[in-house]
Write a protein that holds these residues in place. Structure first.
Motif, PDB file in Angstrom:
ATOM      1  N   THR A 201       0.673  -1.225  -0.102  1.00 38.05           N
ATOM      2  CA  THR A 201      -0.120  -0.191   0.139  1.00 38.05           C
ATOM      3  C   THR A 201       0.760   1.206   0.009  1.00 38.05           C
ATOM      4  N   TRP A 202       1.961   1.034   1.027  1.00 42.97           N
ATOM      5  CA  TRP A 202       2.804   2.274   0.898  1.00 42.97           C
ATOM      6  C   TRP A 202       3.621   2.630  -0.189  1.00 42.97           C
ATOM      7  N   GLU A 203       3.919   1.257  -0.700  1.00 41.32           N
ATOM      8  CA  GLU A 203       4.975   1.575  -1.778  1.00 41.32           C
ATOM      9  C   GLU A 203       4.265   1.926  -2.875  1.00 41.32           C
ATOM     10  N   ILE A 204       2.835   1.822  -3.434  1.00 34.57           N
ATOM     11  CA  ILE A 204       2.121   2.278  -4.136  1.00 34.57           C
ATOM     12  C   ILE A 204       2.042   3.731  -4.121  1.00 34.57           C
ATOM     13  N   LEU A 205       1.626   4.275  -3.035  1.00 30.67           N
ATOM     14  CA  LEU A 205       1.577   5.700  -2.820  1.00 30.67           C
ATOM     15  C   LEU A 205       2.796   6.357  -2.956  1.00 30.67           C
ATOM     16  N   SER A 206       3.836   5.738  -2.915  1.00 24.79           N
ATOM     17  CA  SER A 206       5.449   6.409  -2.812  1.00 24.79           C
ATOM     18  C   SER A 206       5.418   6.374  -4.488  1.00 24.79           C
ATOM     19  N   GLU A 207       5.015   5.439  -5.033  1.00 20.85           N
ATOM     20  CA  GLU A 207       5.254   5.611  -6.787  1.00 20.85           C
ATOM     21  C   GLU A 207       4.549   6.777  -7.246  1.00 20.85           C
ATOM     22  N   GLY A 208       3.259   7.089  -6.725  1.00 20.50           N
ATOM     23  CA  GLY A 208       2.630   8.322  -7.073  1.00 20.50           C
ATOM     24  C   GLY A 208       3.289   9.443  -6.753  1.00 20.50           C
ATOM     25  N   HIS A 209       3.723   9.557  -5.527  1.00 16.26           N
ATOM     26  CA  HIS A 209       4.297  10.657  -5.147  1.00 16.26           C
ATOM     27  C   HIS A 209       5.646  10.851  -5.906  1.00 16.26           C
TER      28      HIS A 209
ATOM     29  N   ALA B  32       6.225   9.978  -9.133  1.00 16.86           N
ATOM     30  CA  ALA B  32       5.626  10.437 -10.441  1.00 16.86           C
ATOM     31  C   ALA B  32       5.344  12.069 -10.248  1.00 16.86           C
ATOM     32  N   ASP B  33       4.905  12.483  -9.304  1.00 17.45           N
ATOM     33  CA  ASP B  33       4.692  13.767  -8.983  1.00 17.45           C
ATOM     34  C   ASP B  33       5.839  14.665  -8.509  1.00 17.45           C
ATOM     35  N   LYS B  34       7.006  14.052  -8.531  1.00 15.38           N
ATOM     36  CA  LYS B  34       8.173  14.947  -7.999  1.00 15.38           C
ATOM     37  C   LYS B  34       8.062  15.386  -6.557  1.00 15.38           C
ATOM     38  N   ARG B  35       7.470  14.658  -5.887  1.00 15.08           N
ATOM     39  CA  ARG B  35       7.350  15.100  -4.362  1.00 15.08           C
ATOM     40  C   ARG B  35       8.128  14.119  -3.514  1.00 15.08           C
ATOM     41  N   ILE B  36       9.345  14.536  -3.114  1.00  8.27           N
ATOM     42  CA  ILE B  36      10.595  13.770  -2.591  1.00  8.27           C
ATOM     43  C   ILE B  36      10.047  13.509  -1.127  1.00  8.27           C
ATOM     44  N   SER B  37       9.670  14.349  -0.285  1.00  9.83           N
ATOM     45  CA  SER B  37       9.273  14.365   1.075  1.00  9.83           C
ATOM     46  C   SER B  37       8.288  13.450   1.169  1.00  9.83           C
ATOM     47  N   GLU B  38       7.176  13.352   0.729  1.00  6.07           N
ATOM     48  CA  GLU B  38       6.068  12.653   0.647  1.00  6.07           C
ATOM     49  C   GLU B  38       6.275  11.230   0.335  1.00  6.07           C
ATOM     50  N   ALA B  39       7.097  10.875  -0.678  1.00  5.08           N
ATOM     51  CA  ALA B  39       7.375   9.590  -1.286  1.00  5.08           C
ATOM     52  C   ALA B  39       8.116   8.995  -0.196  1.00  5.08           C
ATOM     53  N   LEU B  40       9.321   9.734   0.320  1.00  2.00           N
ATOM     54  CA  LEU B  40      10.077   9.113   1.181  1.00  2.00           C
ATOM     55  C   LEU B  40       9.414   8.742   2.569  1.00  2.00           C
ATOM     56  N   SER B  41       8.462   9.573   3.176  1.00  2.00           N
ATOM     57  CA  SER B  41       7.403   9.171   3.978  1.00  2.00           C
ATOM     58  C   SER B  41       6.739   7.846   3.924  1.00  2.00           C
ATOM     59  N   CYS B  42       6.444   7.824   2.566  1.00  6.89           N
ATOM     60  CA  CYS B  42       5.628   6.547   2.465  1.00  6.89           C
ATOM     61  C   CYS B  42       6.374   5.318   2.469  1.00  6.89           C
ATOM     62  N   LEU B  43       7.931   5.431   2.081  1.00  9.42           N
ATOM     63  CA  LEU B  43       8.771   4.335   2.019  1.00  9.42           C
ATOM     64  C   LEU B  43       9.005   4.010   3.238  1.00  9.42           C
ATOM     65  N   LYS B  44       9.387   5.092   4.407  1.00 13.20           N
ATOM     66  CA  LYS B  44       9.525   4.791   5.573  1.00 13.20           C
ATOM     67  C   LYS B  44       8.546   3.751   6.107  1.00 13.20           C
ATOM     68  N   GLU B  45       7.342   4.241   5.953  1.00 13.02           N
ATOM     69  CA  GLU B  45       6.024   3.190   6.408  1.00 13.02           C
ATOM     70  C   GLU B  45       6.003   2.007   5.735  1.00 13.02           C
TER      71      GLU B  45
END
Length: 455
Positions: free
Chosen positions: A330-338, A340-353
């Motif tokens: 679930t978190w990995e899918i969300l990180s992929e979306g972030h 794609a939208d070039k949002r590093i902070s949000e992507a990293l937060s999802c990867l941490k989860e």
């Protein structure tokens, strides 16, 4: 009076209240506790070889491989027979401990325990999961040379091996041999395997013929063939057939389990029938007994794939309200979306989860392609700090000793610069297939589950 064994007692008790072992024991842990309690009362319960094999399997599931090994070593010699050796072999195969499995298998050979198909089938399944198809062929040849009867599982694994090698000719030769064998009647699993292999080799017409034969071989109240039919008809692009099978399935069974809904929604997503998938998701929500995050992940993954991250985030809020406890995927899918939208902070937060939740998952591993995309974004935005955080997550995780990730991690004292980061991106680009190949495919999992039931 004949002393009663532990397994006899458990079976009698479960039978008397008209419930199965799986229903009575809510978890392997509880069943393990029952066996442990009975073991401490030798005056009332005799431990048989079958008991020891069952306990070894439970210990592996509850306590892990090393505890199962210790239990095996503690057994009296009289309890170490083909059943307990076979149970330990199965534990090694499940954990993909190739060297230990091969060593134990050689010991079983020397003791004369490899005179029937079961232990060979288990080894064949191991080699299937490791993509060592030549060894599957070698074991099949050995059985024929030693006049060991091939059973239905042997043939089904062998068919899968030939298909995985991309050889239609070899696969069809094995099937012809199977049809000539008077002891074998091809079952639905045989034709499901053939269909899956034909799909891989882009021979959809032959696959469809096999799927019709699957339908003709469903017996009793077996739900599993329907799940494969739903998935495979989706793979050949036959939406009408997917709905037809689904309606037949629902007409036979008043209650459809999570796996059934997962199969139909997965196929509809694959066919880009998102409206149908969303409708069935809502139907599932209204009847589910528990929330399976894998089902929600299917829809969320489709939204991300279609570059609709906002829809994915909105759906994430919805599934959270529906009772979903997000898993690593679930978190990995969300990180992929972030990403794609070039949002590093949000992507990293999802990867941490994702990494945090991964401790409770036996199967999830971060996809190297996602890691590569994140590292590329860090390089593009000159954000070495976030790249170092991701490398740190890998270094501290249970994946750190896996070869493909160890190459990405590199030296613990290394400070990442643009040149170092580019080399890590190159590594992740080359390793995605290696990680994917380590994941057990549906056919192999099905075969292994069928083998488990025979111990």
């Amino acid at each position: 009076m004949k002393s009663i064994t532990i397994s006899d007692y458990v079976h009698l008790f479960a039978s008397n209240v008209f419930i199965s072992h799986a229903q009575f024991f809510e978890s392997n842990e509880k069943m393990f506790q029952v066996y442990d309690w009975m073991n401490n009362r030798p005056e009332r319960f005799r431990v048989s070889e079958s008991d020891a094999a069952i306990q070894l399997d439970l210990i592996a599931k509850v306590r892990g491989v090393s505890s199962a090994e210790a239990f095996f070593l503690s057994l009296e010699d009289k309890l170490k027979d083909k059943r307990t050796y076979g149970a330990l072999l199965n534990v090694y195969v499940h954990s993909r401990s190739k060297e230990k499995a091969e060593s134990l298998f050689d010991t079983m050979r020397s003791k004369g325990y490899v005179i029937h198909a079961l232990p060979i089938n288990v080894m064949m399944t191991l080699y299937m999961n490791l993509n060592e198809y030549a060894k599957v062929d070698m074991l099949a040849s050995e059985m024929m040379e030693k006049n060991i009867q091939l059973d239905i599982y042997t043939y089904n694994i062998w068919l899968s091996s030939c298909g995985s090698q991309g050889s239609v000719e070899k696969m069809e030769q094995v099937f012809e041999q199977m049809e000539r064998d008077p002891t074998i009647v091809p079952n639905w699993s045989t034709f499901s395997t053939l269909a899956s292999m034909y799909i891989r080799m882009n021979q959809n017409e032959k696959a469809e013929k096999c799927l019709r034969k699957v339908e003709g071989r469903i017996k009793g109240r077996d739900r599993i063939p329907f799940h494969y039919l739903l998935s495979l008809y989706g793979s050949v692009g036959k939406k009408d057939e997917v709905y037809r099978v689904w309606n037949t399935y629902k007409s036979i069974f008043p209650r459809i389990p999570n796996l059934g809904y997962h199969a139909i929604i997965s196929s509809l997503v694959k066919l880009d029938d998102i409206e149908g998938a969303e409708k069935l998701y809502e139907e599932w929500i209204s009847v589910k007994s528990s929330y399976d995050p894998r089902i929600g992940n299917l829809l969320m993954g489709w939204y991300v794939k279609k570059d609709d991250t906002d829809k994915a985030l909105s759906f994430f809020e919805q599934i959270s309200n529906d009772g979903c406890i997000p898993n690593s995927n679930t978190w990995e899918i969300l990180s992929e979306g972030h990403i794609a939208d070039k949002r590093i902070s949000e992507a990293l937060s999802c990867l941490k989860e994702a990494f945090m939740v991964a401790g409770g998952s036996k199967s999830w591993r971060p996809k190297p392609s996602y890691l590569s995309a994140f590292l590329e974004l860090c390089q593009e935005q000159n954000d070495m700090e976030s790249a170092e955080v991701l490398i740190g997550l890998l270094r501290q995780s249970k994946f750190s000793k896996i070869k493909v990730y160890a190459s990405i991690i590199g030296s613990p004292d290394c400070t990442i610069d643009n040149g170092e980061l580019q080399s890590k991106i190159d590594i992740t680009d080359r390793t995605d297939d290696a990680v994917d190949s380590e994941n057990m495919d549906d056919d192999s999992q099905m075969l292994l589950n069928q083998l488990d039931s025979r111990f």
